[in-house]
Design a protein around this motif. Structure first.
Motif, PDB file in Angstrom:
ATOM      1  N   GLU A  27       0.913  -1.051   0.105  1.00 20.10           N
ATOM      2  CA  GLU A  27       0.136  -0.064  -0.032  1.00 20.10           C
ATOM      3  C   GLU A  27       0.777   1.464   0.020  1.00 20.10           C
ATOM      4  O   GLU A  27       0.569   2.086  -0.757  1.00 20.10           O
ATOM      5  CB  GLU A  27      -1.023   0.034   1.191  1.00 20.10           C
ATOM      6  CG  GLU A  27      -1.967   1.065   1.281  1.00 20.10           C
ATOM      7  CD  GLU A  27      -2.614   0.944   2.624  1.00 20.10           C
ATOM      8  OE1 GLU A  27      -2.885   2.091   3.174  1.00 20.10           O
ATOM      9  OE2 GLU A  27      -3.167  -0.224   2.906  1.00 20.10           O
ATOM     10  N   ALA A  28       1.754   1.437   0.859  1.00 23.62           N
ATOM     11  CA  ALA A  28       2.781   2.705   0.905  1.00 23.62           C
ATOM     12  C   ALA A  28       3.412   2.514  -0.392  1.00 23.62           C
ATOM     13  O   ALA A  28       3.721   3.526  -0.967  1.00 23.62           O
ATOM     14  CB  ALA A  28       3.809   2.213   2.068  1.00 23.62           C
ATOM     15  N   ALA A  29       4.090   1.492  -1.092  1.00 23.22           N
ATOM     16  CA  ALA A  29       4.777   1.542  -2.456  1.00 23.22           C
ATOM     17  C   ALA A  29       3.850   2.047  -3.356  1.00 23.22           C
ATOM     18  O   ALA A  29       4.364   2.876  -4.403  1.00 23.22           O
ATOM     19  CB  ALA A  29       5.219   0.244  -2.659  1.00 23.22           C
ATOM     20  N   GLU A  30       2.618   1.673  -3.535  1.00 26.89           N
ATOM     21  CA  GLU A  30       1.615   2.303  -4.400  1.00 26.89           C
ATOM     22  C   GLU A  30       1.258   3.594  -4.359  1.00 26.89           C
ATOM     23  O   GLU A  30       1.071   4.358  -5.348  1.00 26.89           O
ATOM     24  CB  GLU A  30       0.196   1.600  -4.212  1.00 26.89           C
ATOM     25  CG  GLU A  30       0.250  -0.063  -4.717  1.00 26.89           C
ATOM     26  CD  GLU A  30      -1.141  -0.745  -4.618  1.00 26.89           C
ATOM     27  OE1 GLU A  30      -1.957  -0.017  -3.706  1.00 26.89           O
ATOM     28  OE2 GLU A  30      -1.079  -1.812  -4.918  1.00 26.89           O
ATOM     29  N   LYS A  31       1.563   4.261  -2.955  1.00 29.47           N
ATOM     30  CA  LYS A  31       1.545   5.803  -2.990  1.00 29.47           C
ATOM     31  C   LYS A  31       2.713   6.541  -3.472  1.00 29.47           C
ATOM     32  O   LYS A  31       2.813   7.785  -3.390  1.00 29.47           O
ATOM     33  CB  LYS A  31       1.373   6.069  -1.491  1.00 29.47           C
ATOM     34  CG  LYS A  31       0.160   5.449  -0.633  1.00 29.47           C
ATOM     35  CD  LYS A  31       0.065   6.095   0.621  1.00 29.47           C
ATOM     36  CE  LYS A  31      -1.234   5.248   1.044  1.00 29.47           C
ATOM     37  NZ  LYS A  31      -1.207   5.757   2.743  1.00 29.47           N
ATOM     38  N   ILE A  32       3.858   5.923  -3.969  1.00 30.06           N
ATOM     39  CA  ILE A  32       4.914   6.588  -4.440  1.00 30.06           C
ATOM     40  C   ILE A  32       4.484   7.279  -5.643  1.00 30.06           C
ATOM     41  O   ILE A  32       4.129   6.664  -6.649  1.00 30.06           O
ATOM     42  CB  ILE A  32       6.205   5.621  -4.497  1.00 30.06           C
ATOM     43  CG1 ILE A  32       6.624   5.171  -3.378  1.00 30.06           C
ATOM     44  CG2 ILE A  32       7.429   6.346  -5.177  1.00 30.06           C
ATOM     45  CD1 ILE A  32       7.680   4.238  -3.369  1.00 30.06           C
ATOM     46  N   LYS A  33       4.694   8.565  -5.758  1.00 28.91           N
ATOM     47  CA  LYS A  33       4.627   9.411  -7.080  1.00 28.91           C
ATOM     48  C   LYS A  33       5.706   9.771  -7.646  1.00 28.91           C
ATOM     49  O   LYS A  33       6.906  10.080  -6.974  1.00 28.91           O
ATOM     50  CB  LYS A  33       4.077  10.671  -6.813  1.00 28.91           C
ATOM     51  CG  LYS A  33       2.440  10.529  -5.880  1.00 28.91           C
ATOM     52  CD  LYS A  33       1.797  11.783  -5.616  1.00 28.91           C
ATOM     53  CE  LYS A  33       0.681  11.443  -4.789  1.00 28.91           C
ATOM     54  NZ  LYS A  33       0.130  12.818  -4.073  1.00 28.91           N
ATOM     55  N   PRO A  34       5.987   9.446  -9.190  1.00 23.73           N
ATOM     56  CA  PRO A  34       7.180   9.428  -9.958  1.00 23.73           C
ATOM     57  C   PRO A  34       7.464  11.299  -9.413  1.00 23.73           C
ATOM     58  O   PRO A  34       6.470  12.087  -9.483  1.00 23.73           O
ATOM     59  CB  PRO A  34       6.866   9.494 -11.255  1.00 23.73           C
ATOM     60  CG  PRO A  34       5.583   8.738 -11.074  1.00 23.73           C
ATOM     61  CD  PRO A  34       4.703   8.992  -9.981  1.00 23.73           C
ATOM     62  N   GLN A  35       8.699  11.398  -9.426  1.00 28.47           N
ATOM     63  CA  GLN A  35       9.277  12.773  -9.641  1.00 28.47           C
ATOM     64  C   GLN A  35       9.334  13.457 -10.783  1.00 28.47           C
ATOM     65  O   GLN A  35       9.865  12.954 -11.582  1.00 28.47           O
ATOM     66  CB  GLN A  35      10.841  12.815  -8.714  1.00 28.47           C
ATOM     67  CG  GLN A  35      11.216  14.064  -8.342  1.00 28.47           C
ATOM     68  CD  GLN A  35      12.413  13.918  -7.581  1.00 28.47           C
ATOM     69  OE1 GLN A  35      13.062  12.980  -7.418  1.00 28.47           O
ATOM     70  NE2 GLN A  35      13.097  15.030  -7.387  1.00 28.47           N
ATOM     71  N   ALA A  36       8.787  14.596 -10.887  1.00 25.11           N
ATOM     72  CA  ALA A  36       8.874  15.415 -11.838  1.00 25.11           C
ATOM     73  C   ALA A  36      10.264  15.756 -12.266  1.00 25.11           C
ATOM     74  O   ALA A  36      11.135  16.062 -11.848  1.00 25.11           O
ATOM     75  CB  ALA A  36       7.860  16.640 -11.902  1.00 25.11           C
ATOM     76  N   SER A  37      10.573  15.711 -13.655  1.00 20.63           N
ATOM     77  CA  SER A  37      11.801  15.888 -14.323  1.00 20.63           C
ATOM     78  C   SER A  37      12.083  17.260 -14.434  1.00 20.63           C
ATOM     79  O   SER A  37      11.131  18.027 -15.008  1.00 20.63           O
ATOM     80  CB  SER A  37      11.984  15.014 -15.680  1.00 20.63           C
ATOM     81  OG  SER A  37      11.894  13.757 -15.305  1.00 20.63           O
TER      82      SER A  37
END
Length: 77
Positions: A67-77
């Motif tokens: 559940e925590a891993a699914e909350k990771i949002k990709p960092q904008a480049s």
């Protein structure tokens, strides 16, 4: 915890649970270090999950890690 850790009921319960489920890892090494699991998000998200072993054999909940891993949002480049 050192030696007092072996006198805790929870430690023995965790040992018996692992033994019954067929634990076959190596038991060599220092043996007094407790572990933990962290899920850290990208950028400023910070720590999304922190689990620290309080006694030998504490396990982190796999569903909470996912559940925590699914909350990771990709960092904008």
């Amino acid at each position: 915890m050192m030696l007092s850790g072996f006198f805790r009921l929870g430690v023995w319960q965790n040992f018996i649970r692992a033994w019954r489920s067929g634990f076959s890892g190596n038991l060599e090494g220092e043996g007094f270090t407790l572990g933990g699991v962290y899920v850290i998000g990208a950028g400023r998200q910070g720590v999304l999950l922190e689990h620290r072993e309080k006694e030998f054999g504490d396990k982190v909940s796999l569903p909470s890690v996912l559940e925590a891993a699914e909350k990771i949002k990709p960092q904008a480049s």
